[in-house]
Design a protein around this motif. Structure first.
Motif, PDB file in Angstrom:
ATOM      1  N   ARG A   1       8.352 -12.742 -10.730  1.00 35.90           N
ATOM      2  CA  ARG A   1       6.986 -12.828  -9.769  1.00 35.90           C
ATOM      3  C   ARG A   1       5.796 -12.258 -10.322  1.00 35.90           C
ATOM      4  N   ARG A   2       6.099 -11.257 -11.236  1.00 38.17           N
ATOM      5  CA  ARG A   2       4.926 -10.264 -11.416  1.00 38.17           C
ATOM      6  C   ARG A   2       4.708 -10.750 -13.126  1.00 38.17           C
ATOM      7  N   ASP A   3       3.537  -9.990 -13.584  1.00 43.19           N
ATOM      8  CA  ASP A   3       3.392 -10.199 -15.196  1.00 43.19           C
ATOM      9  C   ASP A   3       3.818  -8.999 -16.007  1.00 43.19           C
TER      10      ASP A   3
ATOM     11  N   GLY B   1      14.204 -12.829 -11.835  1.00 44.50           N
ATOM     12  CA  GLY B   1      14.303 -11.222 -11.528  1.00 44.50           C
ATOM     13  C   GLY B   1      13.574 -10.393 -12.571  1.00 44.50           C
ATOM     14  N   GLY B   2      13.152  -9.331 -12.492  1.00 43.64           N
ATOM     15  CA  GLY B   2      12.389  -8.546 -13.700  1.00 43.64           C
ATOM     16  C   GLY B   2      13.019  -7.193 -13.997  1.00 43.64           C
ATOM     17  N   GLY B   3      14.325  -6.976 -13.414  1.00 45.14           N
ATOM     18  CA  GLY B   3      14.682  -5.529 -13.456  1.00 45.14           C
ATOM     19  C   GLY B   3      15.606  -5.478 -14.489  1.00 45.14           C
ATOM     20  N   ASP B   4      16.377  -4.364 -14.765  1.00 45.15           N
ATOM     21  CA  ASP B   4      17.384  -4.109 -15.880  1.00 45.15           C
ATOM     22  C   ASP B   4      18.337  -5.290 -15.866  1.00 45.15           C
ATOM     23  N   SER B   5      18.824  -5.465 -14.477  1.00 43.08           N
ATOM     24  CA  SER B   5      19.920  -6.585 -14.358  1.00 43.08           C
ATOM     25  C   SER B   5      19.437  -7.818 -14.910  1.00 43.08           C
ATOM     26  N   ALA B   6      18.368  -8.522 -14.725  1.00 38.20           N
ATOM     27  CA  ALA B   6      17.512  -9.595 -15.121  1.00 38.20           C
ATOM     28  C   ALA B   6      17.794  -9.438 -16.582  1.00 38.20           C
ATOM     29  N   CYS B   7      17.067  -8.436 -17.189  1.00 37.11           N
ATOM     30  CA  CYS B   7      17.139  -8.463 -18.758  1.00 37.11           C
ATOM     31  C   CYS B   7      18.488  -8.324 -19.240  1.00 37.11           C
ATOM     32  N   GLU B   8      19.393  -7.626 -18.532  1.00 36.64           N
ATOM     33  CA  GLU B   8      20.689  -7.412 -19.237  1.00 36.64           C
ATOM     34  C   GLU B   8      21.326  -9.036 -19.110  1.00 36.64           C
ATOM     35  N   GLU B   9      21.382  -9.695 -17.879  1.00 34.72           N
ATOM     36  CA  GLU B   9      21.859 -11.237 -17.717  1.00 34.72           C
ATOM     37  C   GLU B   9      21.043 -12.009 -18.724  1.00 34.72           C
TER      38      GLU B   9
ATOM     39  N   TYR C   1      19.622 -12.902  -2.844  1.00 36.31           N
ATOM     40  CA  TYR C   1      19.361 -14.446  -3.249  1.00 36.31           C
ATOM     41  C   TYR C   1      17.886 -14.392  -2.894  1.00 36.31           C
ATOM     42  N   PRO C   2      17.024 -15.373  -3.248  1.00 35.37           N
ATOM     43  CA  PRO C   2      15.860 -15.551  -2.707  1.00 35.37           C
ATOM     44  C   PRO C   2      15.890 -16.108  -1.150  1.00 35.37           C
ATOM     45  N   GLY C   3      16.650 -16.888  -0.760  1.00 35.35           N
ATOM     46  CA  GLY C   3      16.620 -17.266   0.624  1.00 35.35           C
ATOM     47  C   GLY C   3      16.123 -18.570   0.569  1.00 35.35           C
TER      48      GLY C   3
ATOM     49  N   LEU D   1       7.454  -6.431 -16.480  1.00 36.46           N
ATOM     50  CA  LEU D   1       8.959  -6.251 -15.815  1.00 36.46           C
ATOM     51  C   LEU D   1       9.077  -4.858 -15.379  1.00 36.46           C
ATOM     52  N   ARG D   2       9.844  -4.760 -14.428  1.00 36.21           N
ATOM     53  CA  ARG D   2      10.293  -3.617 -13.615  1.00 36.21           C
ATOM     54  C   ARG D   2      11.498  -2.738 -14.714  1.00 36.21           C
ATOM     55  N   ALA D   3      12.138  -3.464 -15.404  1.00 29.24           N
ATOM     56  CA  ALA D   3      13.085  -3.033 -16.241  1.00 29.24           C
ATOM     57  C   ALA D   3      12.575  -1.721 -17.076  1.00 29.24           C
TER      58      ALA D   3
ATOM     59  N   VAL E   1      20.730 -15.687 -10.659  1.00 31.04           N
ATOM     60  CA  VAL E   1      19.754 -14.985  -9.791  1.00 31.04           C
ATOM     61  C   VAL E   1      20.215 -13.306  -9.913  1.00 31.04           C
ATOM     62  N   ALA E   2      19.164 -12.576 -10.468  1.00 32.89           N
ATOM     63  CA  ALA E   2      19.322 -10.957 -10.604  1.00 32.89           C
ATOM     64  C   ALA E   2      18.255 -10.423  -9.921  1.00 32.89           C
ATOM     65  N   ILE E   3      18.244 -10.464  -8.657  1.00 32.55           N
ATOM     66  CA  ILE E   3      17.131  -9.576  -7.975  1.00 32.55           C
ATOM     67  C   ILE E   3      17.755  -8.552  -7.164  1.00 32.55           C
ATOM     68  N   GLY E   4      18.886  -8.053  -7.574  1.00 28.11           N
ATOM     69  CA  GLY E   4      19.425  -6.672  -7.098  1.00 28.11           C
ATOM     70  C   GLY E   4      20.475  -7.117  -6.203  1.00 28.11           C
TER      71      GLY E   4
ATOM     72  N   ILE F   1      13.622  -0.137 -22.796  1.00 22.99           N
ATOM     73  CA  ILE F   1      14.470  -0.673 -23.974  1.00 22.99           C
ATOM     74  C   ILE F   1      15.095  -2.210 -23.497  1.00 22.99           C
ATOM     75  N   MET F   2      15.665  -2.022 -22.348  1.00 23.12           N
ATOM     76  CA  MET F   2      15.870  -3.336 -21.828  1.00 23.12           C
ATOM     77  C   MET F   2      15.005  -4.463 -21.893  1.00 23.12           C
ATOM     78  N   ALA F   3      13.755  -4.162 -21.520  1.00 23.59           N
ATOM     79  CA  ALA F   3      12.721  -5.098 -21.407  1.00 23.59           C
ATOM     80  C   ALA F   3      12.359  -5.569 -22.889  1.00 23.59           C
TER      81      ALA F   3
HETATM   82  P1  NAP Z   1      15.939  -3.905  -9.609  1.00 21.62           P
HETATM   83  O1  NAP Z   1      15.605  -2.890 -10.179  1.00 21.62           O
HETATM   84  O2  NAP Z   1      15.722  -3.638  -7.878  1.00 21.62           O
HETATM   85  O3  NAP Z   1      15.132  -5.124  -9.858  1.00 21.62           O
HETATM   86  C1  NAP Z   1      14.840  -6.314  -9.115  1.00 21.62           C
HETATM   87  C2  NAP Z   1      14.135  -7.366  -9.376  1.00 21.62           C
HETATM   88  O4  NAP Z   1      14.095  -8.398  -8.793  1.00 21.62           O
HETATM   89  C3  NAP Z   1      12.637  -6.637  -9.432  1.00 21.62           C
HETATM   90  O5  NAP Z   1      11.980  -7.045 -10.725  1.00 21.62           O
HETATM   91  C4  NAP Z   1      12.032  -7.381  -8.432  1.00 21.62           C
HETATM   92  O6  NAP Z   1      10.590  -7.712  -8.468  1.00 21.62           O
HETATM   93  C5  NAP Z   1      12.695  -8.681  -8.038  1.00 21.62           C
HETATM   94  N1  NAP Z   1      12.973  -9.281  -6.970  1.00 21.62           N
HETATM   95  C6  NAP Z   1      13.193  -8.514  -5.825  1.00 21.62           C
HETATM   96  N2  NAP Z   1      13.270  -9.370  -4.845  1.00 21.62           N
HETATM   97  C7  NAP Z   1      13.043 -10.757  -5.198  1.00 21.62           C
HETATM   98  C8  NAP Z   1      12.732 -11.754  -4.483  1.00 21.62           C
HETATM   99  N3  NAP Z   1      12.896 -12.030  -3.347  1.00 21.62           N
HETATM  100  N4  NAP Z   1      12.234 -12.820  -5.531  1.00 21.62           N
HETATM  101  C9  NAP Z   1      12.034 -12.712  -6.771  1.00 21.62           C
HETATM  102  N5  NAP Z   1      12.174 -11.432  -7.286  1.00 21.62           N
HETATM  103  C10 NAP Z   1      12.762 -10.675  -6.569  1.00 21.62           C
HETATM  104  O7  NAP Z   1      17.552  -4.479  -9.599  1.00 21.62           O
HETATM  105  P2  NAP Z   1      18.507  -4.544 -10.604  1.00 21.62           P
HETATM  106  O8  NAP Z   1      17.707  -5.074 -11.832  1.00 21.62           O
HETATM  107  O9  NAP Z   1      19.735  -4.962 -10.028  1.00 21.62           O
HETATM  108  O10 NAP Z   1      18.778  -2.864 -11.154  1.00 21.62           O
HETATM  109  C11 NAP Z   1      19.410  -2.140  -9.872  1.00 21.62           C
HETATM  110  C12 NAP Z   1      19.676  -0.956 -10.516  1.00 21.62           C
HETATM  111  O11 NAP Z   1      20.684  -0.895 -11.492  1.00 21.62           O
HETATM  112  C13 NAP Z   1      18.399  -0.172 -11.138  1.00 21.62           C
HETATM  113  O12 NAP Z   1      18.296   1.187 -10.910  1.00 21.62           O
HETATM  114  C14 NAP Z   1      18.668  -0.288 -12.519  1.00 21.62           C
HETATM  115  O13 NAP Z   1      18.254   0.568 -13.247  1.00 21.62           O
HETATM  116  C15 NAP Z   1      19.952  -0.234 -12.773  1.00 21.62           C
HETATM  117  N6  NAP Z   1      20.693  -1.054 -13.836  1.00 21.62           N
HETATM  118  C16 NAP Z   1      20.978  -0.494 -14.995  1.00 21.62           C
HETATM  119  C17 NAP Z   1      21.515  -1.295 -15.979  1.00 21.62           C
HETATM  120  C18 NAP Z   1      21.826  -0.739 -17.293  1.00 21.62           C
HETATM  121  O14 NAP Z   1      21.196   0.507 -17.635  1.00 21.62           O
HETATM  122  N7  NAP Z   1      22.402  -1.376 -18.106  1.00 21.62           N
HETATM  123  C19 NAP Z   1      21.825  -2.939 -15.857  1.00 21.62           C
HETATM  124  C20 NAP Z   1      21.469  -3.201 -14.478  1.00 21.62           C
HETATM  125  C21 NAP Z   1      20.959  -2.557 -13.719  1.00 21.62           C
HETATM  126  P3  NAP Z   1       9.469  -6.764  -8.727  1.00 21.62           P
HETATM  127  O15 NAP Z   1       9.556  -6.193  -9.868  1.00 21.62           O
HETATM  128  O16 NAP Z   1       8.304  -7.262  -8.272  1.00 21.62           O
HETATM  129  O17 NAP Z   1       9.774  -5.625  -7.543  1.00 21.62           O
END
Ligand code: NAP
Length: 306
Positions: A172-174, A148-156, A114-116, A176-178, A234-237, A181-183
């Motif tokens: 937080r950026r402009d 969030g900007g990763g795969d989880s955030a896009c999936e959610e 969580y962001p804290g 996506l890390r995702a 929240v989907a920041i990992g 295809i997910m983005a």
């Molecule tokens: P992640 O890839 O680590 O992405 C976390 C995102 O949250 C990033 O965009 C990051 O920003 C942001 N973030 C981190 N700390 C933050 C904070 N304190 N405040 C605001 N934003 C914050 O995590 P994930 O999306 O859970 O994915 C984890 C792994 O699982 C990855 O390898 C992913 O590919 C995989 N996954 C795969 C699938 C699928 O294929 N179906 C689905 C879900 C997850 P920055 O971009 O600026 O770092």
């Protein structure tokens, strides 16, 4: 010397406890900092098979706990501080004392990050959550936000379009890390609106203590604004709860325990089940399935050594 120690009392740990207890192994189950695991932070669970009207997460856990106790599982509160494997004996340091076991099932789960921000703990379950699969269906035809900007955030975010009127994807950026295809799927969805270069600085609540919106800060301009949403996802990992095992048992780069066939880890007699080893499915039912598999793997491994 214990036969089996199970670390964790979420779905994976409790299912492993039911199976090993029924196999007369008298497992010792260690309840850590969050007894019951992630299900205790949700309300209605509508996708666990066998409950057509849904079941409360905490109630489901209490039922599993009772079922394990009924068959002879022993429970003890304690935090695992260290682990070592010496000459085939697996040892855990629990609250300053070492315990030894032949088989060890690690089901210590993962904790969503969580962001804290202020009041975060009290708002979880009141419009703040980290699980769209669990809670998305409660927010029909209302605006919600995903952080969030990763795969989880896009999936959610994409999943939430089934229910919500609008999904604000706050990143937080402009970019996506995702993955591409997910983005693309998220950004091309008409209900999803990205909010770039932005951080949530405060959760806003109504008189009943439920989330009614968030305060945002644009990280480029410093401008502050408010966004009205009924729920923040929240989907920041996630952070796997593997701290005491790191460097002793193989993990992947993100710290999840590696399974080397079935639920076996690279250490003889040590098995991993549930979210501590799974960052893909992360469901109560898949965790329970892995707990069952770990119990069967452990039981057979012990039998082969007798
Ligand atoms: P992640 O890839 O680590 O992405 C976390 C995102 O949250 C990033 O965009 C990051 O920003 C942001 N973030 C981190 N700390 C933050 C904070 N304190 N405040 C605001 N934003 C914050 O995590 P994930 O999306 O859970 O994915 C984890 C792994 O699982 C990855 O390898 C992913 O590919 C995989 N996954 C795969 C699938 C699928 O294929 N179906 C689905 C879900 C997850 P920055 O971009 O600026 O770092």
């Amino acid at each position: 010397m214990e036969n089996v120690i199970i670390v964790g009392t979420g779905c994976a740990g409790l299912t492993a406890a039911i199976y090993t207890a029924r196999a007369n192994l008298s497992p010792l189950v260690l309840e850590g900092r969050q007894p019951g695991g992630q299900l205790t932070t949700t309300t209605a669970v509508e996708n666990f098979p066998g409950f057509p009207d849904g079941v409360d997460g905490p109630e489901l856990i209490m039922r599993m706990h009772a079922q394990a106790e009924k068959f002879g599982a022993r429970f003890r509160y304690g935090t695992v501080e260290a682990f070592e494997s010496v000459e085939g004996v697996n040892r855990l340091k629990v609250d300053d004392a070492w315990v030894e076991t032949r088989a060890l099932i690690i089901a210590s789960g993962a904790s969503p990050r969580y962001p804290g921000l202020d009041r975060e703990k009290e708002l979880i379950g009141h419009g703040l959550t980290s699980c769209a699969t669990c809670d998305g269906a409660f927010y029909r035809n209302v605006p919600v936000a995903v952080i969030g900007g990763g795969d989880s955030a896009c999936e959610e975010a994409t999943f939430l379009t089934r229910f919500a009127s609008r999904v604000h994807l706050i990143h937080r950026r402009d970019t996506l890390r995702a993955s591409r295809i997910m983005a693309d799927r998220a950004l091309n969805h008409p209900k999803i609106e990205p909010v770039w270069n932005s951080a949530v600085t405060e959760y806003l609540t109504d008189a009943g203590g439920e989330v009614r919106g968030v305060k945002l800060k644009n990280l480029e301009t410093g401008a502050e604004s408010e966004l009205a949403v009924k729920c923040v996802f929240v989907a920041i990992g996630h952070e796997p709860n593997t701290q005491p095992f790191r460097g002793k048992i193989d993990t992947d780069e993100a710290g999840y325990l590696k399974q080397a066939g079935g639920t076996f880890t690279n250490i003889p007699g040590v098995f991993a089940a549930g979210d501590v080893a799974d960052h893909v499915y992360r469901q109560a039912v898949t965790a329970a399935g892995q707990g069952c598999a770990a119990a069967i793997d452990a039981e057979r491994w012990l039998a082969a050594r007798e």
